[in-house]
Motif scaffolding. Structure first.
Motif, PDB file in Angstrom:
ATOM      1  N   ILE A  34      35.148  50.514  34.377  1.00 12.67           N
ATOM      2  CA  ILE A  34      36.277  51.374  34.015  1.00 12.67           C
ATOM      3  C   ILE A  34      36.545  51.285  32.511  1.00 12.67           C
ATOM      4  O   ILE A  34      37.686  51.393  32.050  1.00 12.67           O
ATOM      5  CB  ILE A  34      37.552  51.019  34.824  1.00 12.67           C
ATOM      6  N   ASP A  78      49.232  50.567  31.200  1.00 12.87           N
ATOM      7  CA  ASP A  78      47.882  50.560  31.771  1.00 12.87           C
ATOM      8  C   ASP A  78      47.829  51.466  32.996  1.00 12.87           C
ATOM      9  O   ASP A  78      48.730  51.458  33.825  1.00 12.87           O
ATOM     10  CB  ASP A  78      47.457  49.139  32.152  1.00 12.87           C
ATOM     11  N   THR A 117      43.731  46.319  41.628  1.00 10.85           N
ATOM     12  CA  THR A 117      44.762  45.391  41.174  1.00 10.85           C
ATOM     13  C   THR A 117      45.332  44.584  42.334  1.00 10.85           C
ATOM     14  O   THR A 117      45.128  44.899  43.497  1.00 10.85           O
ATOM     15  CB  THR A 117      45.913  46.141  40.473  1.00 10.85           C
ATOM     16  N   ARG A 176      40.069  50.909  30.671  1.00  9.54           N
ATOM     17  CA  ARG A 176      40.308  49.472  30.850  1.00  9.54           C
ATOM     18  C   ARG A 176      41.704  49.101  30.355  1.00  9.54           C
ATOM     19  O   ARG A 176      42.280  49.789  29.515  1.00  9.54           O
ATOM     20  CB  ARG A 176      39.233  48.655  30.141  1.00  9.54           C
ATOM     21  N   ALA A 178      36.356  45.182  38.527  1.00 10.73           N
ATOM     22  CA  ALA A 178      35.871  46.333  37.760  1.00 10.73           C
ATOM     23  C   ALA A 178      34.536  46.047  37.079  1.00 10.73           C
ATOM     24  O   ALA A 178      33.933  46.950  36.494  1.00 10.73           O
ATOM     25  CB  ALA A 178      36.905  46.756  36.722  1.00 10.73           C
ATOM     26  N   VAL A 209      45.440  51.780  35.821  1.00  9.87           N
ATOM     27  CA  VAL A 209      44.308  51.259  36.584  1.00  9.87           C
ATOM     28  C   VAL A 209      44.562  51.578  38.051  1.00  9.87           C
ATOM     29  O   VAL A 209      45.672  51.388  38.550  1.00  9.87           O
ATOM     30  CB  VAL A 209      44.153  49.731  36.378  1.00  9.87           C
ATOM     31  N   MET A 255      44.525  42.449  37.302  1.00 11.26           N
ATOM     32  CA  MET A 255      43.266  42.956  37.821  1.00 11.26           C
ATOM     33  C   MET A 255      42.825  42.025  38.944  1.00 11.26           C
ATOM     34  O   MET A 255      42.906  40.807  38.825  1.00 11.26           O
ATOM     35  CB  MET A 255      42.192  42.993  36.730  1.00 11.26           C
TER      36      MET A 255
END
Length: 104
Positions: A66, A29, A36, A70, A56, A31, A46
């Motif tokens: 996002i 991932d 986070t 995602r 998000a 992100v 998250m």
């Protein structure tokens, strides 16, 4: 064009309750770090806002801000699947109960 039953789950008319679940991030991932946090057990997840929603989530449109990037667990979440239905039912049970009015 076929009609869609009113009780058929659609993200466009959902309370986005899946956006209140804990989303554990996987190594693949990508992100942004400001979205986070880490759990006490050290898992990267998250982040959530003070009301328990994923940071998000675009609250004005009730959609993921996002979406194209995602997390993988979000990509695998099946809209209308058994887990989605269970989460929606649980949320409905806890958020639609009447509060008794007591007059003194």
């Amino acid at each position: 064009m076929s009609a869609v039953a009113a009780d058929t789950p659609l993200c466009s008319r959902c309370d986005a309750v899946c956006c209140r679940l804990t989303v554990v991030l996987q190594p693949e991932d990508r992100v942004a770090g400001h979205l986070t946090t880490h759990t006490a057990a050290g898992l990267q997840v998250m982040a959530k806002d003070s009301d328990g929603w994923c940071v998000a989530l675009d609250g004005a449109r009730m959609c993921c801000s996002i979406y194209e990037s995602r997390p993988s667990v979000c990509r695998r979440f099946a809209m209308g699947g058994p887990y989605c239905q269970a989460i929606r039912e649980d949320y409905r049970d806890h958020h639609t109960r009447d509060i008794p009015l007591v007059l003194y």
